[in-house]
Enzyme design. Structure first.
Site, PDB file in Angstrom:
ATOM      1  N   ARG A   1      -7.449  36.701  35.327  1.00  0.00           N
ATOM      2  CA  ARG A   1      -8.270  35.925  35.177  1.00  0.00           C
ATOM      3  C   ARG A   1      -9.365  35.177  35.580  1.00  0.00           C
ATOM      4  NH1 ARG A   1      -5.738  34.471  41.373  1.00  0.00           N
ATOM      5  NH2 ARG A   1      -6.270  36.217  41.424  1.00  0.00           N
TER       6      ARG A   1
ATOM      7  N   LYS B   1       0.203  30.585  42.600  1.00  0.00           N
ATOM      8  CA  LYS B   1      -0.116  29.380  43.603  1.00  0.00           C
ATOM      9  C   LYS B   1      -0.979  28.576  43.091  1.00  0.00           C
ATOM     10  CE  LYS B   1      -1.102  32.119  47.215  1.00  0.00           C
ATOM     11  NZ  LYS B   1      -1.179  33.498  46.481  1.00  0.00           N
TER      12      LYS B   1
ATOM     13  N   ARG C   1     -13.300  36.800  39.273  1.00  0.00           N
ATOM     14  CA  ARG C   1     -13.470  36.949  40.851  1.00  0.00           C
ATOM     15  C   ARG C   1     -14.386  37.748  41.182  1.00  0.00           C
ATOM     16  NH1 ARG C   1      -8.606  33.502  43.600  1.00  0.00           N
ATOM     17  NH2 ARG C   1      -8.664  35.692  45.192  1.00  0.00           N
TER      18      ARG C   1
ATOM     19  N   ARG D   1      -0.579  32.416  56.250  1.00  0.00           N
ATOM     20  CA  ARG D   1      -0.977  33.809  55.574  1.00  0.00           C
ATOM     21  C   ARG D   1      -0.760  35.047  57.069  1.00  0.00           C
ATOM     22  NH1 ARG D   1      -4.699  33.265  50.777  1.00  0.00           N
ATOM     23  NH2 ARG D   1      -4.692  35.493  49.405  1.00  0.00           N
TER      24      ARG D   1
ATOM     25  N   ARG E   1      -5.426  43.761  48.617  1.00  0.00           N
ATOM     26  CA  ARG E   1      -4.363  42.617  48.729  1.00  0.00           C
ATOM     27  C   ARG E   1      -3.089  42.266  48.552  1.00  0.00           C
ATOM     28  NH1 ARG E   1      -8.290  38.651  44.196  1.00  0.00           N
ATOM     29  NH2 ARG E   1      -6.304  37.658  45.316  1.00  0.00           N
TER      30      ARG E   1
HETATM   31  P1  AMP Z   1      -6.941  33.765  47.632  1.00  0.00           P
HETATM   32  O1  AMP Z   1      -7.826  32.714  46.915  1.00  0.00           O
HETATM   33  O2  AMP Z   1      -6.467  32.720  48.604  1.00  0.00           O
HETATM   34  O3  AMP Z   1      -6.589  34.734  47.085  1.00  0.00           O
HETATM   35  O4  AMP Z   1      -8.161  33.811  49.220  1.00  0.00           O
HETATM   36  C1  AMP Z   1      -8.842  34.490  48.751  1.00  0.00           C
HETATM   37  C2  AMP Z   1      -9.849  35.416  50.045  1.00  0.00           C
HETATM   38  O5  AMP Z   1      -9.891  34.343  51.014  1.00  0.00           O
HETATM   39  C3  AMP Z   1      -8.733  36.592  50.402  1.00  0.00           C
HETATM   40  O6  AMP Z   1      -8.204  37.437  50.194  1.00  0.00           O
HETATM   41  C4  AMP Z   1      -8.777  36.434  52.090  1.00  0.00           C
HETATM   42  O7  AMP Z   1      -9.804  36.902  52.400  1.00  0.00           O
HETATM   43  C5  AMP Z   1      -9.678  34.861  52.749  1.00  0.00           C
HETATM   44  N1  AMP Z   1      -8.126  34.108  53.071  1.00  0.00           N
HETATM   45  C6  AMP Z   1      -7.490  33.429  52.102  1.00  0.00           C
HETATM   46  N2  AMP Z   1      -6.913  32.268  52.871  1.00  0.00           N
HETATM   47  C7  AMP Z   1      -6.653  33.411  53.817  1.00  0.00           C
HETATM   48  C8  AMP Z   1      -5.687  32.921  54.968  1.00  0.00           C
HETATM   49  N3  AMP Z   1      -5.088  31.939  55.532  1.00  0.00           N
HETATM   50  N4  AMP Z   1      -6.044  34.247  56.008  1.00  0.00           N
HETATM   51  C9  AMP Z   1      -6.895  35.181  56.194  1.00  0.00           C
HETATM   52  N5  AMP Z   1      -7.649  35.142  54.838  1.00  0.00           N
HETATM   53  C10 AMP Z   1      -7.875  34.344  53.855  1.00  0.00           C
END
Ligand code: AMP
Length: 288
Positions: free
Chosen positions: A178, A67, A222, A144, A233
């Protein structure tokens, strides 16, 4: 709720008109467009219109699907901000603010941050952008949950939701490969995906997205890209985020896009289904 008020204020001032840099969309593309979706896309813009466009798009998809990569390229192409809530969360984690301690365990276990916190972070980011005169956005990682989608729906007019899809067996490898450059912040991927076709299913090749030599020694992984956390996840995505796809499907806004391979193969096809044209200067920007 204060966050919602700020989101509302932002929505009121940012406007909701979609101006998309699209080449002529004479007929609906065969891939992914539900009936009527093409009608949401504007006709071919003039050069002047390219500078005024103001789209409000959402990118959905499992962890590891890419994404961030495609949203970021499109944001450069369209000249609108790419807002990734995961980045907002990581910025908060890196700060010494009171929220940081609260978030660290949640994120490192692959759980979702509460809707209130994430709406508050997004709201702040939108307000900052608004002050700088930003308009339009590509949201990545938000909404989400269905509740987040409903909150967004109440305050913003989302024009299009792109749902990126990739075979499940490849997602884990992509997440584990990644890397981020700790200096420039750019994302790379060391995974070389080479899946042979089987039972009539086509194979898939995704070359690694290697960093330039200057970044090579500064790569970090990460904390939530370990096998155990990625599994969690992916599980949470299936439980909490897949219903969001249905939410937008019912509204006729969902554009399903099955990634056929790596960036060289997928990017031109994505542009094609979005009826977007890449100009030479945009190509250079995206490659940078
Ligand atoms: P990502 O980089 O999008 O994988 O996000 C990393 C982490 O941030 C996720 O695993 C969640 O813990 C938190 N996070 C990001 N976006 C959201 C969202 N819209 N709702 C809840 N938690 C989020």
């Amino acid at each position: 709720m204060a966050a919602l008020t700020r989101l509302l204020r932002s929505a009121a001032t940012s406007g909701s008109t979609a101006r998309i840099s699209l080449s002529t969309l004479a007929s609906e593309p065969k891939t992914g467009f539900p009936a009527g979706l093409a009608a949401r896309l504007a006709p071919a813009p003039t050069r002047k219109e390219r500078d005024e466009r103001n789209v409000q798009w959402v990118f959905l998809g499992c962890p590891g699907v890419g994404k961030g990569t495609y949203a970021s390229r499109l944001s450069q192409l369209l000249g609108i901000p790419h807002i990734a809530t995961g980045d907002l969360v990581r910025e908060e984690l890196a700060s010494t603010g009171p929220l940081s301690q609260k978030l660290v365990d949640i994120v490192n276990q692959g759980k979702l941050v509460s809707d209130e916190i994430i709406v508050e972070l997004l709201s702040k980011r939108l307000s900052k952008g608004e002050e700088k005169g930003e308009s339009g956005f590509i949201l990545d990682g938000f909404p989400r949950t269905v509740r987040q989608a409903e909150i967004l729906e109440g305050v913003m007019d989302i024009d299009l939701v792109v749902n990126l899809k990739l075979r499940k067996d490849v997602l884990m490898e992509k997440c584990l490969g990644r890397r981020i450059c700790s200096e420039c912040g750019k994302n790379f991927n060391l995974a070389r995906i080479n899946v042979e076709g089987q039972n009539g299913q086509p194979g898939m090749y995704m070359p690694p997205l290697l960093p330039p030599s200057g970044c090579m020694t500064k790569l970090i992984t990460r904390a939530d890209d370990t096998e155990e956390v990625v599994k969690e996840r992916l599980r949470i995505y299936n439980d909490m985020s897949q219903p969001v796809e249905e939410f937008y499907r019912r509204q006729g806004k969902l554009l399903e896009f099955d990634l056929p391979g790596g960036i060289p193969e997928s990017w031109p096809k994505l542009l094609q289904v979005l009826s977007l044209e890449e100009h030479d200067e945009d190509k250079q920007l995206a490659a940078a």
